[in-house]
Scaffold this motif. Structure first.
Motif, mmCIF file in Angstrom:
data_model
loop_
_atom_site.group_PDB
_atom_site.id
_atom_site.type_symbol
_atom_site.label_atom_id
_atom_site.label_comp_id
_atom_site.label_asym_id
_atom_site.label_seq_id
_atom_site.Cartn_x
_atom_site.Cartn_y
_atom_site.Cartn_z
ATOM 1 N N LYS A 12 14.658 12.328 -5.735
ATOM 2 C CA LYS A 12 15.040 11.391 -6.795
ATOM 3 C C LYS A 12 16.218 10.739 -6.381
ATOM 4 O O LYS A 12 17.243 10.968 -6.722
ATOM 5 N N THR A 13 16.076 9.497 -5.532
ATOM 6 C CA THR A 13 17.086 8.542 -5.202
ATOM 7 C C THR A 13 17.771 7.940 -6.637
ATOM 8 O O THR A 13 16.746 7.545 -7.294
ATOM 9 N N THR A 15 19.056 5.274 -9.027
ATOM 10 C CA THR A 15 18.844 3.987 -8.872
ATOM 11 C C THR A 15 18.880 3.410 -10.384
ATOM 12 O O THR A 15 18.852 4.056 -11.267
ATOM 13 N N THR A 22 10.638 1.554 -10.762
ATOM 14 C CA THR A 22 10.301 2.413 -9.524
ATOM 15 C C THR A 22 8.841 2.462 -9.421
ATOM 16 O O THR A 22 8.539 2.426 -8.374
ATOM 17 N N LYS A 23 8.280 2.786 -10.571
ATOM 18 C CA LYS A 23 6.695 3.020 -10.194
ATOM 19 C C LYS A 23 5.956 1.884 -9.709
ATOM 20 O O LYS A 23 5.157 1.840 -8.971
ATOM 21 N N SER A 26 7.167 0.934 -5.997
ATOM 22 C CA SER A 26 6.627 1.648 -5.082
ATOM 23 C C SER A 26 5.037 1.600 -5.034
ATOM 24 O O SER A 26 4.757 1.514 -3.548
ATOM 25 N N ARG A 81 12.233 3.942 -0.831
ATOM 26 C CA ARG A 81 13.067 5.337 -1.324
ATOM 27 C C ARG A 81 14.480 4.937 -1.808
ATOM 28 O O ARG A 81 14.916 5.682 -2.844
ATOM 29 N N THR A 83 14.761 2.579 -3.892
ATOM 30 C CA THR A 83 14.541 1.956 -5.468
ATOM 31 C C THR A 83 14.020 3.289 -6.050
ATOM 32 O O THR A 83 13.456 3.192 -7.324
ATOM 33 N N GLY A 84 14.011 4.413 -5.472
ATOM 34 C CA GLY A 84 13.866 5.610 -6.345
ATOM 35 C C GLY A 84 12.239 6.453 -6.071
ATOM 36 O O GLY A 84 11.932 7.245 -6.781
ATOM 37 N N GLY A 85 11.646 5.655 -5.308
ATOM 38 C CA GLY A 85 10.160 6.072 -5.073
ATOM 39 C C GLY A 85 10.015 6.923 -3.913
ATOM 40 O O GLY A 85 10.497 7.098 -3.026
ATOM 41 N N HIS A 138 11.234 -7.271 -11.999
ATOM 42 C CA HIS A 138 12.181 -5.983 -12.342
ATOM 43 C C HIS A 138 13.838 -6.388 -11.894
ATOM 44 O O HIS A 138 14.474 -5.482 -11.724
ATOM 45 N N ASP A 140 14.829 -6.932 -8.878
ATOM 46 C CA ASP A 140 15.021 -6.315 -7.584
ATOM 47 C C ASP A 140 15.365 -7.296 -6.582
ATOM 48 O O ASP A 140 14.310 -7.693 -5.932
#
Length: 173
Positions: A12-13, A15, A22-23, A26, A81, A83-85, A138, A140
């Motif tokens: 779990k990075t 972010t 994240t979902k 990813s 990764r 971005t938390g995914g 989002h 990003d």
């Protein structure tokens, strides 16, 4: 004696993008990543099986394209990764997500190879544009920036493959 199974920490990075971002990111990036791996393999396949009077030029061009395509894979996966995914984990995972069709034919004519790769590169551009829309949704900007560079590189590949296939302009213009 402790018989408890050791636990594996979850990946779990940290972010600030949020769970939905994240979902969504990813999913979009893993689709692009799978397509990129599929395009890389097809490009190398055609590189290895090129034949004909333009063998050397096409062989070298496809090797250059394959190197460029492969270089994208690590950047995309690491962005997932960051971005938390979680990213793709296997050939099977790639095949479940890829939208680029395999070509297992024992022989493909050089012109057909180039046309197929042109179309596949265009599909990857479309997938990256869709992923870019998710990035904008989002906010990003880092991923959007990477995708912009990759879109430009893919459009260059499309341009080269298109021009090779044209065989010149018979009107001289």
């Amino acid at each position: 004696m402790n018989n408890a199974k050791p636990t594996t920490p979850r990946l779990k990075t940290p972010t600030d993008l949020g769970a939905n971002a994240t979902k969504d990111l990813s999913a979009a990036l893993n689709g692009v990543l799978a397509d990129t791996f599929a395009l890389y393999m097809k490009t190398k396949n055609f590189h290895w099986h090129m034949s004909g009077p333009h063998f050397r030029d096409y062989h070298l061009l496809l090797d250059e394209h394959a190197d460029q395509i492969f270089a994208m894979t690590d950047v995309i996966a690491e962005r997932v990764r960051k971005t938390g995914g979680n990213t793709l984990r296997s050939i099977g995972d790639i095949s479940r997500h890829a939208r680029i069709a395999d070509n297992d034919a024992p022989y493909v004519a050089p012109d057909d190879m180039l046309a197929e790769l042109r179309e596949d590169n265009q599909r990857v551009v479309a997938a990256m544009r869709e992923a870019h829309d998710v990035c904008e949704e989002h906010n990003d900007i880092a991923t959007a920036s990477l995708l912009e560079t990759f879109i430009d590189e893919a459009e260059r590949r499309v341009w080269f493959l298109y021009e090779i296939g044209r065989r010149g302009d018979p009107t001289g213009h």
